[in-house]
Design a protein around this motif. Structure first.
Motif, short mmCIF file in Angstrom:
data_model
loop_
_atom_site.label_atom_id
_atom_site.label_comp_id
_atom_site.label_asym_id
_atom_site.label_seq_id
_atom_site.Cartn_x
_atom_site.Cartn_y
_atom_site.Cartn_z
N GLN A 196 97.66 22.88 -25.35
CA GLN A 196 97.07 22.54 -24.06
C GLN A 196 95.76 23.25 -23.78
O GLN A 196 94.90 22.70 -23.10
CB GLN A 196 98.05 22.88 -22.92
CG GLN A 196 99.33 22.06 -22.91
CD GLN A 196 100.19 22.39 -21.69
OE1 GLN A 196 99.84 23.25 -20.88
NE2 GLN A 196 101.31 21.72 -21.58
N ASP A 197 95.62 24.46 -24.27
CA ASP A 197 94.52 25.30 -23.81
C ASP A 197 93.62 25.76 -24.95
O ASP A 197 94.03 25.81 -26.11
CB ASP A 197 95.07 26.53 -23.08
CG ASP A 197 95.86 26.14 -21.84
OD1 ASP A 197 95.24 25.59 -20.91
OD2 ASP A 197 97.08 26.35 -21.82
N ARG A 236 101.52 31.11 -31.62
CA ARG A 236 101.21 31.09 -30.19
C ARG A 236 99.69 31.18 -29.95
O ARG A 236 99.24 30.84 -28.86
CB ARG A 236 101.92 32.24 -29.48
CG ARG A 236 103.43 32.14 -29.58
CD ARG A 236 104.13 33.31 -28.90
NE ARG A 236 105.56 33.29 -29.19
CZ ARG A 236 106.45 32.57 -28.52
NH1 ARG A 236 106.06 31.82 -27.51
NH2 ARG A 236 107.72 32.61 -28.85
N GLU A 258 103.65 29.41 -24.77
CA GLU A 258 104.51 28.57 -25.62
C GLU A 258 103.92 28.44 -27.01
O GLU A 258 102.70 28.38 -27.18
CB GLU A 258 104.63 27.16 -25.01
CG GLU A 258 105.42 27.09 -23.74
CD GLU A 258 105.54 25.65 -23.27
OE1 GLU A 258 105.72 24.75 -24.12
OE2 GLU A 258 105.44 25.42 -22.05
N SER A 278 95.09 20.76 -19.64
CA SER A 278 95.78 22.02 -19.32
C SER A 278 96.46 21.99 -17.96
O SER A 278 95.96 21.39 -17.00
CB SER A 278 94.77 23.17 -19.34
OG SER A 278 95.37 24.37 -18.91
N ASN A 279 97.59 22.67 -17.87
CA ASN A 279 98.25 22.90 -16.59
C ASN A 279 97.85 24.24 -15.99
O ASN A 279 98.31 24.60 -14.91
CB ASN A 279 99.78 22.86 -16.78
CG ASN A 279 100.28 21.49 -17.17
OD1 ASN A 279 99.78 20.48 -16.70
ND2 ASN A 279 101.28 21.45 -18.05
N ALA A 280 97.02 24.98 -16.71
CA ALA A 280 96.59 26.30 -16.24
C ALA A 280 95.09 26.43 -16.45
O ALA A 280 94.61 27.43 -17.00
CB ALA A 280 97.34 27.39 -16.99
N ASN A 325 98.34 28.08 -25.86
CA ASN A 325 98.87 27.69 -24.55
C ASN A 325 98.82 28.90 -23.63
O ASN A 325 99.33 29.97 -23.99
CB ASN A 325 100.31 27.18 -24.67
CG ASN A 325 100.39 25.86 -25.42
OD1 ASN A 325 99.73 24.89 -25.07
ND2 ASN A 325 101.20 25.82 -26.47
N ALA A 326 98.24 28.72 -22.47
CA ALA A 326 98.16 29.84 -21.52
C ALA A 326 99.54 30.33 -21.13
O ALA A 326 99.72 31.50 -20.78
CB ALA A 326 97.38 29.39 -20.27
N SER A 327 100.53 29.45 -21.19
CA SER A 327 101.90 29.82 -20.84
C SER A 327 102.56 30.70 -21.90
O SER A 327 103.60 31.30 -21.65
CB SER A 327 102.74 28.55 -20.66
OG SER A 327 102.83 27.84 -21.89
#
Length: 728
Positions: free
Chosen positions: A298-299, A526, A549, A324-326, A545-547
């Motif tokens: 995502q990121d 990661r 994951e 992205s969600n972040a 991924n900023a999360s």
């Protein structure tokens, strides 16, 4: 009494003259609620709001306001604007007559009088309206304004300072926010809505729409009020939305710069960023992340630095909301695990201390280190071992076991201190805290700090802080690394042949010009990194991924490297050719030949190699051969090993490889069942505790080890726990 009124008028006129500023002073004192950042060539780059009390944009000149807006304003607020001298006495009389008969009439306040109230805090209306003395003072101030200012200046200042809806002040902010256009583009309906909001900034949609419809009709246009109501609803719904026309090319960079330098509202700052490069880098990153979306990516983030000056030329903190969600998280400054990107600094330190040369041989074979957390057994990315390899091959191909052997010579404390000195301030613990895993990047770093450390390698060991604006003084470089060893590390990172054993000769790491580059992949995939430089630019890219994951089967080679190559290619288009660096003083070369001490066969091909003066060797001999000198037995896995399954990774990438030495026609038995033959066999890991036996051709147990596999089971991914092999 008459003399008293005259005297009072003279005093008020005198005080008004003293209190009211000139048009030039009012315009000069105007401050937008935003900070405008320009690129290095002066092109608008980023507009970001910093004053949260009011929303104001840049001052707009009267010629840049649509005629429709001016006509709507005058028909609504001041029909005789060009006839009166500040006070419309006809309007005053009409208002007074209406008050006598208790009829609803428009107030007698002219645009000039309203402007006087906007310029002088003492003349602003309170909750109960203006007092008699305020009205008198407003009238005298309006008379002074008409005498000292032109009608055009009065109208321009009014439209810039008047409040509209909520926090919106000035026509520019209103036009950009509610209508998504500049004031020059307002049509009659939009102008009528804007004018209606002056009269009732917080009125209901119905009241504003009704007022706007009457303004349009007063201008001689036939229009359906229902359609104006729809337009009004849409416009007012946007009153708290961001400015859709605001420049938005480097939001993360802007927030960091404003916080760092405490830039005040209304400021215009010329940065070091290049708008064409910034836009290209952002586009490439978004496009590449979209292609990786099915692999749970995502990121991403990237930064480009000018090697000589340290100028930040591009800063993309996130690919944006599309992937992205972040997207508010700034990947350039976020802490992420470094992976193999720290290895160049480990080997540079080993060269500088003369513990190793680029030609030295390191043993890439199974290794187990006892740590406070248990047994530490590093493996290579390709899940195999190469035997004896030169340091050039170990670094170029990013082999893990040789790096761990190197940090045992250098010490984790020395490497940590070196990284900290290069600006990686997130490494707050001492080297013993990280241990040998620091060689493989088991520490969190920031992309900006890591990239600037690589820039230090590009600059022959000279370090300076990145530069943010053209007004910043150029930082004086400080020698942090030895120039000779920095040159040798850069030469290795530019060597396609050295990295070919892992990455191949042609890959996203290869460019048409001289460049040096290193990838990194952190635990469980990661984080992906690619950081490298040409003679002129250093580019750092992170993908993940900023999360936190894990990604699915994405290495630095496929995640970050394609973006790195594309961005560096674009930057190089406007720069001189990137040619191979000239060796600095203290570097010599030798033709080196490799052989082992038993077979006399070459361990690596003969080649020209660089050395620090005094460390040259012409023949490199592999002086030990573990498989010949050690007793028969199991090489891998080690007794007591614990393996963890990752359900997000493809099963083929999680096979365990069992290895042995010194046994002819070896047999492998797991939990009492035969599973393979030969010195090497592969097995799909199955959760649980297992006993592995190595037997000779007659079935006699040579060695046995116990190990454990932990992790979730996906029935459709893994085979049965143990598959027996029939004797043939």
């Amino acid at each position: 009494m008459k003399c008293f009124v005259c005297a009072l008028g003279a005093v008020l006129l005198s005080s008004a003259s003293w209190a009211n500023p000139s048009f030039k002073e009012v315009k000069a004192a105007w401050r937008s609620s935003d900070v405008l950042l320009l690129d290095r060539q002066g092109a608008p780059l980023q507009r970001i709001r910093v004053d949260m009390k009011t929303r104001k944009l840049d001052w707009v000149a009267l010629p840049d306001i649509s005629p429709a807006m001016r006509h709507a304003l005058l028909i609504s607020e001041d029909k005789r604007f060009y006839q009166h001298s500040g006070v419309d006495w006809s309007g005053v009389a009409a208002a007074a007559w209406g008050n006598v008969w208790n009829s609803k009439t428009r107030g007698a306040s002219t645009i000039t009088m309203q402007l006087a109230g906007l310029l002088d805090e003492d003349l602003k209306a309170r909750n109960q309206g203006r007092s008699v003395w305020q009205k008198v003072g407003q009238s005298w101030s309006a008379t002074w304004l008409e005498r000292e200012w032109s009608k055009a200046e009065i109208l321009e200042a009014y439209l810039n300072k008047v409040s509209f809806r909520g926090e919106i002040v000035g026509l520019s902010a209103l036009s950009h926010t509610l209508f998504g256009k500049t004031p020059a583009g307002l049509n009659l309906t939009e102008a009528a809505i804007a004018t209606a909001l002056i009269r009732g900034p917080n009125a209901s949609v119905d009241r504003v729409a009704s007022r706007a419809c009457k303004i349009v009709q007063d201008l001689g246009r036939q229009v359906a009020c229902s359609s104006i109501k729809v337009d009004t609803e849409i416009a007012i719904s946007r009153s708290k939305a961001p400015n859709p026309l605001a420049e938005n090319n480097a939001p993360h960079f802007a927030r960091k710069l404003i916080a760092q330098q405490k830039i005040s509202p209304g400021s215009t700052v010329k940065t070091t960023l290049s708008l064409p490069l910034q836009q290209y880098a952002s586009t490439v990153l978004k496009r590449h992340l979209a292609a990786l979306a099915k692999r749970n990516v995502q990121d991403g983030a990237l930064i480009v630095l000018d090697n000589r000056s340290g100028d930040i030329l591009a800063w993309v903190g996130s690919a944006g909301a599309a992937t992205s969600n972040a997207y508010d998280v700034d990947g350039v400054t976020a802490l992420r695990q470094a992976g193999s990107t720290l290895k160049p600094f480990l080997y540079q330190l080993a060269f500088e201390k003369k513990y190793l040369t680029a030609a030295s041989l390191l043993d890439d074979s199974p290794l187990a280190l006892q740590t406070g957390g248990g047994l530490y057994a590093p493996q290579n990315y390709t899940k195999d071992f190469k035997g004896f390899v030169s340091v050039r091959t170990a670094l170029g191909a990013s082999l893990n076991v040789p790096a761990v052997r190197a940090i045992e010579m250098v010490s984790p404390n020395a490497l940590r201190d070196r990284l900290y000195a290069l600006g990686m301030k997130s490494l707050e613990q001492d080297g013993d805290y990280y241990g040998a895993s620091l060689a493989l990047g088991a520490a969190d770093v920031r992309l900006i700090e890591l990239t600037n450390a690589y820039r230090t390698l590009a600059n022959a060991g000279n370090w300076s802080a990145p530069r943010w604006t053209v007004a910043d003084a150029a930082a004086k470089p400080t020698a942090k690394l030895d120039p000779a060893s920095s040159f040798i590390v850069a030469d290795i990172l530019s060597d396609r042949t050295a990295r070919s054993r892992t990455f191949g000769l042609e890959s996203a790491l290869s460019t048409r010009y001289w460049s040096a580059v290193k990838t990194g992949t952190s635990k469980d995939m990661r984080d992906n990194w690619t950081v490298g430089f040409s003679r002129h630019f250093t580019v750092g890219v992170w993908v993940g991924n900023a999360s936190g994951e894990p990604m699915w089967d994405v290495s630095g080679m496929h995640g970050a490297a394609p973006v790195w190559q594309a961005v560096l290619d674009f930057a190089q288009q406007s720069a001189p050719a990137s040619r191979t660096p000239t060796p600095p003083k203290g570097v010599t070369s030798r033709q080196v030949r490799y052989q082992d001490d038993v077979s006399q066969n070459p361990t690596e091909a003969t080649r020209k190699e660089w050395f620090l003066a005094g460390t040259e060797r012409e023949v490199i001999v592999a002086e030990t051969q573990p498989e010949r000198n050690q007793a028969p037995g199991i090489i891998a896995p080690l007794d007591g090993s614990i393996f963890a399954l990752d359900p997000d990774m493809p099963p083929n990438n999680q096979r365990l490889v069992f290895r042995a030495r010194g046994v002819a026609n070896a047999q492998w038995w797991l939990d009492g069942k035969q599973i393979g033959r030969g010195l090497q066999t592969k097995w799909f890991p199955w959760p649980g505790r297992h006993q592995l036996e190595l037997r000779d051709a007659q079935g006699k147990i040579v060695e046995k080890v116990r190990f454990e596999v932990r992790g979730a089971v996906l029935a459709n991914q893994f085979s049965a726990p143990v598959k027996a092999v029939k004797n043939k």
